[in-house]
Design a protein around this motif. Structure first.
Motif, short mmCIF file in Angstrom:
data_model
loop_
_atom_site.label_atom_id
_atom_site.label_comp_id
_atom_site.label_asym_id
_atom_site.label_seq_id
_atom_site.Cartn_x
_atom_site.Cartn_y
_atom_site.Cartn_z
N LEU A 28 60.82 57.31 28.43
CA LEU A 28 61.75 57.04 29.54
C LEU A 28 62.45 55.69 29.35
CD1 LEU A 28 62.86 57.66 32.43
CD2 LEU A 28 60.84 56.48 33.33
N GLY A 29 61.65 54.66 29.11
CA GLY A 29 62.20 53.30 29.00
C GLY A 29 63.31 53.23 27.95
N ALA A 30 63.13 53.95 26.85
CA ALA A 30 64.10 53.88 25.75
C ALA A 30 65.43 54.54 26.10
CB ALA A 30 63.51 54.57 24.52
N HIS A 31 65.45 55.33 27.18
CA HIS A 31 66.67 56.06 27.53
C HIS A 31 67.29 55.63 28.85
CE1 HIS A 31 64.66 58.70 24.57
NE2 HIS A 31 65.90 58.85 24.15
N LEU A 32 66.71 54.57 29.44
CA LEU A 32 67.17 54.17 30.78
C LEU A 32 68.61 53.67 30.81
CD1 LEU A 32 64.09 52.32 32.30
CD2 LEU A 32 65.19 54.42 33.14
N GLY A 36 72.75 52.98 33.49
CA GLY A 36 73.51 51.74 33.72
C GLY A 36 72.57 50.55 33.79
N PRO A 37 73.14 49.35 34.04
CA PRO A 37 72.29 48.17 34.11
C PRO A 37 71.34 48.23 35.31
CG PRO A 37 74.60 47.63 34.61
CD PRO A 37 74.54 49.09 34.31
N LEU A 38 70.06 47.93 35.08
CA LEU A 38 69.06 48.11 36.14
C LEU A 38 68.28 46.82 36.42
CD1 LEU A 38 67.46 51.50 34.93
CD2 LEU A 38 69.33 51.20 36.55
N GLU A 39 68.22 46.47 37.71
CA GLU A 39 67.34 45.38 38.12
C GLU A 39 66.23 45.88 39.03
OE1 GLU A 39 69.51 42.11 39.82
OE2 GLU A 39 70.71 41.86 38.00
N ARG A 40 66.60 46.83 39.89
CA ARG A 40 65.62 47.32 40.87
C ARG A 40 65.76 48.84 40.99
NH1 ARG A 40 62.43 46.09 45.23
NH2 ARG A 40 63.03 47.00 47.21
N VAL A 41 64.64 49.52 40.83
CA VAL A 41 64.67 50.99 40.79
C VAL A 41 63.71 51.57 41.84
CG1 VAL A 41 63.96 52.97 39.36
CG2 VAL A 41 65.40 51.19 38.38
N ILE A 58 55.23 55.07 34.58
CA ILE A 58 56.67 54.78 34.70
C ILE A 58 56.87 53.32 35.08
CG2 ILE A 58 58.76 55.28 36.02
CD1 ILE A 58 57.82 58.13 36.31
N ALA A 59 56.12 52.88 36.10
CA ALA A 59 56.27 51.49 36.56
C ALA A 59 55.97 50.52 35.42
CB ALA A 59 55.35 51.24 37.75
N GLY A 60 54.96 50.85 34.62
CA GLY A 60 54.60 49.98 33.50
C GLY A 60 55.77 49.81 32.53
N GLN A 61 56.43 50.94 32.23
CA GLN A 61 57.57 50.87 31.30
C GLN A 61 58.71 50.05 31.89
OE1 GLN A 61 58.81 54.55 29.10
NE2 GLN A 61 57.26 55.54 30.34
N LEU A 62 58.98 50.28 33.18
CA LEU A 62 60.11 49.59 33.81
C LEU A 62 59.83 48.09 33.91
CD1 LEU A 62 61.05 52.47 34.39
CD2 LEU A 62 61.69 51.75 36.69
N GLY A 64 57.90 46.36 32.15
CA GLY A 64 57.95 45.79 30.80
C GLY A 64 59.37 45.44 30.38
N LEU A 65 60.34 46.08 31.01
CA LEU A 65 61.75 45.81 30.69
C LEU A 65 62.37 44.84 31.70
CD1 LEU A 65 62.74 49.53 29.92
CD2 LEU A 65 62.66 47.66 28.24
N GLY A 66 61.52 44.28 32.56
CA GLY A 66 61.99 43.31 33.55
C GLY A 66 62.66 43.95 34.76
N ILE A 67 62.40 45.24 34.98
CA ILE A 67 63.00 45.94 36.12
C ILE A 67 61.98 46.00 37.25
CG2 ILE A 67 63.95 48.17 36.90
CD1 ILE A 67 64.59 48.69 33.84
#
Ligand SMILES: NC(=O)c1ccc[n+]([C@@H]2O[C@H](COP(=O)([O-])OP(=O)(O)OC[C@H]3O[C@@H](n4cnc5c(N)ncnc54)[C@H](O)[C@@H]3O)[C@@H](O)[C@H]2O)c1
Ligand SMILES: [Fe+2]
Length: 392
Positions: A28-32, A36-41, A58-62, A64-67
């Motif tokens: 998932l993280g690789a295709h986010l 578009g640009p994401l800060e809060r999901v 899912i939360a772990g991946q997000l 990890g990307l600072g989201i």
């Protein structure tokens, strides 16, 4: 078989990116970036997805990307319009760059509706109907955990209206997700009963799209492959829930069923199923599975060739059989599946009596969006008779 007039146009809308396969959730993280640009999901999840740890993954991946992540869970099965309003109210004052829905059709439909309610200041009921969503929603990703609705690839979201004892859909291209993740591992713990009901919902999408008045080459292609995959693996997934191959067939077959219905539309089975859900809380897939052989028998004379083609895709032995014999064999096969899948054949189990037939028939007769797709016209008396066949 109905041939298309050369002047007829047909179209197909789909999500921008679909990623499928075992372990796809971890991609998932690789295709986010598709979102578009994401800060809060916002993550909208069915309770089983939280319990099984998928929302944490899912939360772990997000994160990890600072989201940053806001989790909204515990979406009730077959949500009412009021349930959706309550979910929206719980997000008052918050804003998000994207919505991720994970769960069965109920959670996905809730996520899809929230994605447009966050950008349209109207109530849910104002969106029910065709093309009533004015503004684009916030971008969404959908991750199904049942193999049934195909909601991840449809422009539809269904809610229950308890006061009107009906289920009704919002249909809008703004409800179409941008990203879809299909990971059969999410469905391994799906209980037998839900595997059966949701599998039959998916099969109904494929078969109804294939015999719809709006059938077209796009819908047919998805429908036949959906029928093939679901027929091949339905009983196996039911009997051996941990069979990842069968679960994979079911998930892909269900997505193709959603694509088929997006292209061609469902018909009378779904129209008659909605009042059973709205008034008697019969799960959507169970209602469809009960009705499917009866409605196909009613339609039979108008769709013999189509049913015969479906029989081949179902793996029914059609060698040396006429189209009519193959059509009958297909209908018989569906009836046999529902017995093997322990799907009830009697509406009385859900509290329906003869006194309810008229009200049910009247409610179904109003679902003209779907009845218009049916290859044979249904009068009120036909609908009443079809429900009556389920009160043996
Ligand atoms: N949007 C569309 O195109 C579309 C199409 C058909 C149906 N629908 C709607 O979707 C809803 C039904 O969705 P559904 O049939 O997927 O069922 P559901 O989402 O209501 O889920 C049924 C039950 O299964 C549980 N569950 C889901 N995934 C699980 C898993 N992996 N493991 C264990 N338990 C799990 C849920 O918690 C719930 O209790 C209905 O409201 C129906 O009208 C929508
Ligand atoms: Fe359905």
């Amino acid at each position: 078989m109905k041939e298309l007039a050369t002047t007829e146009l047909y179209r197909f809308r789909s999500p921008e990116l679909i990623v499928a396969g075992n372990g796809a959730l971890d991609a998932l993280g690789a295709h986010l970036s598709v979102l578009g640009p994401l800060e809060r999901v916002l993550i909208v999840a069915g309770s089983s997805m939280v319990r099984q740890g998928f929302t944490d993954r899912i939360a772990g991946q997000l994160e990890g990307l600072g989201i940053s992540v806001r989790l909204l869970s515990g979406i009730r099965p077959e949500p009412t319009a009021g349930d959706i309003e309550a979910l929206r109210a719980s997000l008052e004052g918050e804003s998000f760059d994207a919505v991720i829905g994970i769960g069965g059709g109920s959670a996905l439909d809730a996520a899809k509706l929230l994605s447009v309610l966050l950008t349209n200041e109207v109530s849910v009921v104002d969106l029910l109907g065709v093309d009533l969503v004015r503004n684009k929603g916030i971008p969404s990703a959908m991750i199904p955990s049942t193999s049934g609705t195909g909601s991840e690839v449809t422009p539809n979201a269904i809610v229950t209206l308890p006061e009107e004892e009906l289920k009704i859909g919002a249909v809008s291209s703004h409800l179409l997700p941008r990203l879809v993740i299909l990971d059969p591992e999410l469905t391994l713990e799906l209980p037998k009963e839900i595997t059966a009901a949701t599998g039959m919902d998916a099969f109904t999408h494929a078969l109804e799209s294939f015999i719809s008045n709006k059938a077209n080459p796009f819908g047919d292609t998805f429908a036949l492959e959906s029928i093939r995959l679901l027929s091949r693996s339905m009983l196996r997934a039911y009997e051996r829930g941990d069979d990842l191959g069968a679960r994979g067939d079911m998930l892909l077959g269900s997505m193709y069923g959603g694509a088929a219905l997006t292209a061609s539309g469902t018909a009378a089975v779904h129209a008659l199923a909605y009042p059973l859900g709205g008034k008697f809380n019969i799960p959507h897939g169970v209602a469809n599975a009960m009705l499917l052989p009866h409605v196909m028998e009613f339609n039979r004379e108008a769709i013999v060739d189509r049913l015969a083609a479906a029989a081949s895709a179902m793996g029914v032995d059609t060698a040396g059989r006429s189209a009519a014999q193959s059509a009958d064999a297909a209908i018989r096969q569906i009836g046999e599946w529902t017995r093997k899948l322990a799907i009830p054949q009697d509406l009385r189990r859900y509290g329906v009596t003869e006194a309810d037939l008229e009200g049910l028939a009247e409610a179904a007769s109003k679902v003209s969006r779907l009845l218009n797709n049916n290859p044979k016209k249904l009068e009120l008396a036909d609908i009443r008779k079809l429900y009556g066949e389920l009160l043996p």
